[in-house]
Design an enzyme around this catalytic site. Structure first.
Site, mmCIF file in Angstrom:
data_model
loop_
_atom_site.group_PDB
_atom_site.id
_atom_site.type_symbol
_atom_site.label_atom_id
_atom_site.label_comp_id
_atom_site.label_asym_id
_atom_site.label_seq_id
_atom_site.Cartn_x
_atom_site.Cartn_y
_atom_site.Cartn_z
ATOM 1 N N LYS A 137 7.922 0.892 -1.778
ATOM 2 C CA LYS A 137 7.020 0.584 -0.761
ATOM 3 C C LYS A 137 6.968 -1.592 -1.061
ATOM 4 C CE LYS A 137 1.747 0.005 -1.409
ATOM 5 N NZ LYS A 137 0.562 1.384 -1.092
ATOM 6 N N GLU A 187 -11.876 -2.434 -3.436
ATOM 7 C CA GLU A 187 -11.064 -1.959 -3.856
ATOM 8 C C GLU A 187 -12.132 -2.147 -5.667
ATOM 9 O OE1 GLU A 187 -7.379 -2.152 -3.473
ATOM 10 O OE2 GLU A 187 -6.685 -0.497 -5.190
ATOM 11 N N GLU A 231 1.988 6.130 1.027
ATOM 12 C CA GLU A 231 2.020 4.705 1.118
ATOM 13 C C GLU A 231 0.466 5.090 -0.357
ATOM 14 O OE1 GLU A 231 0.903 2.715 4.126
ATOM 15 O OE2 GLU A 231 0.132 1.039 3.560
ATOM 16 N N GLU A 366 -3.447 -3.979 11.500
ATOM 17 C CA GLU A 366 -4.505 -3.607 10.293
ATOM 18 C C GLU A 366 -4.245 -4.798 9.692
ATOM 19 O OE1 GLU A 366 -2.475 -0.273 8.088
ATOM 20 O OE2 GLU A 366 -2.998 -1.800 6.221
HETATM 21 C C1 LIG Z 1 -3.455 -5.595 0.551
HETATM 22 C C2 LIG Z 1 -4.749 -5.174 1.265
HETATM 23 O O1 LIG Z 1 -5.237 -3.916 0.992
HETATM 24 C C3 LIG Z 1 -4.741 -2.833 0.358
HETATM 25 C C4 LIG Z 1 -5.712 -2.511 -0.331
HETATM 26 C C5 LIG Z 1 -5.972 -0.872 0.608
HETATM 27 C C6 LIG Z 1 -5.392 -1.106 2.058
HETATM 28 C C7 LIG Z 1 -4.113 -1.683 2.102
HETATM 29 C C8 LIG Z 1 -3.366 -0.788 2.794
HETATM 30 O O2 LIG Z 1 -3.429 0.676 3.149
HETATM 31 O O3 LIG Z 1 -2.160 -1.278 3.112
HETATM 32 C C9 LIG Z 1 -3.959 -2.652 1.109
HETATM 33 O O4 LIG Z 1 -2.519 -2.030 0.271
HETATM 34 C C10 LIG Z 1 -5.379 -6.609 1.937
HETATM 35 O O5 LIG Z 1 -6.390 -5.907 2.376
HETATM 36 O O6 LIG Z 1 -5.068 -7.578 1.910
#
Ligand SMILES: C=C(O[C@H]1C=CC=C(C(=O)O)[C@@H]1O)C(=O)O
Length: 382
Positions: A137, A187, A231, A366
């Site tokens: 990843k 987070e 992920e 996203e």
């Molecule tokens: C890296 C970010 O989110 C992280 C945290 C939650 C979900 C994420 C995702 O689904 O990619 C990322 O890992 C960001 O918001 O810039």
């Protein structure tokens, strides 16, 4: 050093934030630190941590607040930065409350960095690199530069973030050089309270919809998505592997579906009991950071790929923001859904985890949804 016990609600503290202060606030608890008794700046978080006992004694401040950058590897140029404040106010409340919203001026220019087409190309390159370089990843980000005709009203942006994200952690921290990092993150990297540690990794995302039926279906699709569970699992595995040697018991619950106003996420709750009480919240945060939620797996190879594919230095985006006290307790949030503010400009950041099954267009969308946290605080829809 004064620690105020004057009654205040978390919303009062968010409302009292002024540029230069440090704030970490949810609708139920908040910490506001002001003034500078001492500072510590170092590219090595372990050295920062070792310097703390002397700084606590020398300054009389029982708490340090600050930021770690994304890149804490050897040779990095962006340092971790801790402030030992003169005043700390804390508030907690059973009743959630938020400060009022303020209308803000519109930017005169908005510039994506890179252009969306280039981000799509970077995601395609990342997907190829995963198999070529044996990576599970990598997290790729893009930025949005907003330029204004006048100075950005930092305190108003922070209050609007707290107003719009009451269940999450609104933060503001002064950076070396006088810039300010502001954001509202869902987070939690790590908190330590006595012998108990808590981490809430988030990974796996789906933009939300204003239509309740579509929104519900999107959440359910995320919960059923094999690609997003993979992920997410990569992050939880890393958090558990790193915390295990520090903890005598470790409990892992999840993943569950959670949401911000803009996005659905998968989240897992990891709790543990420390073996050694001398290990501080900052030590644990530094050991965990950067998790594969912001960097990738394996860490060093993912970080190299991030440097190759992103046309900017992340600096404090995807770093950590928090505090540690003289007893070793503390709380460190993952520095995402944020912007760096410098006088009349601000740079917003948003990233997403790329795995072999990632689709470039979905990844671009996203990141657009993730920008909404800051854009909503600015009263903007782009
Ligand atoms: C890296 C970010 O989110 C992280 C945290 C939650 C979900 C994420 C995702 O689904 O990619 C990322 O890992 C960001 O918001 O810039």
């Amino acid at each position: 050093m004064t620690t105020s016990t004057a009654p205040a609600t978390p919303a009062d503290l968010a409302a009292r934030y002024e540029r230069g202060d440090f704030l970490l606030a949810t609708a139920r608890h908040a910490l506001l630190a002001s003034g500078v008794a001492a500072t510590a700046t170092d590219t090595d978080p372990a050295r920062l941590s070792r310097a703390l006992p002397g700084l606590f004694t020398g300054s009389g401040a029982p708490i340090a607040v600050g930021v770690l950058p994304f890149d804490t590897s050897e040779g990095t140029s962006t340092p971790g930065h801790l402030v030992l404040p003169r005043t700390v106010r804390r508030a907690s409340s059973d009743r959630a409350a938020v400060p009022p919203r303020t209308a803000l001026v519109r930017p005169v220019q908005v510039t994506p960095v890179p252009e969306p087409e280039a981000h799509l190309a970077a995601v395609r390159a990342a997907v190829s690199a995963l198999s070529d370089r044996d990576l599970r990843k990598v997290v790729l980000a893009r930025a949005l530069d907003l330029d204004f005709a006048e100075a950005v009203p930092v305190a108003d942006v922070v209050r609007n973030l707290a107003n719009g994200n009451p269940r999450h952690t609104t933060y503001a921290a002064r950076l070396p050089g006088g810039r300010t990092l502001v954001g509202a993150t869902p987070e939690l990297l790590l908190s330590r309270t006595g012998g108990s540690v808590l981490s809430r990794p988030h990974a796996g995302s789906m933009p939300r919809s204003a239509d309740p039926a579509i929104d519900k279906a999107k959440g359910e699709a995320l919960l059923a998505s094999e690609k997003d569970h993979l992920e997410h699992a990569v992050v939880v595995e890393s958090v558990v592997e790193i915390l295990r040697p520090f903890c005598r018991v470790l409990d892992v619950r999840g993943p569950e579906l959670v949401s911000t106003p803009a996005i659905w996420h998968l989240s897992t709750t990891v709790t543990g009991e420390l073996v050694d009480q001398d290990v501080t919240a900052l030590d644990l945060a530094a050991a965990l950071h950067p998790t594969p939620a912001v960097c990738g797996t394996p860490t060093a190879a993912a970080r190299s790929l991030v440097r190759e594919l992103e046309p900017f230095d992340r600096a404090y985006y995807a770093g950590a923001v928090g505090w540690v006290d003289a007893a070793g307790d503390g709380e460190w949030a993952v520095g995402i859904r944020c912007a760096e503010i410098a006088d009349t400009s601000m740079r917003l950041y948003a990233g997403g985890g790329i795995v072999p099954a990632s689709d470039p267009r979905t990844e671009l969308d996203e990141t657009s949804a993730k920008f909404r946290t800051l854009l909503a605080a600015m009263g903007l829809e782009i």
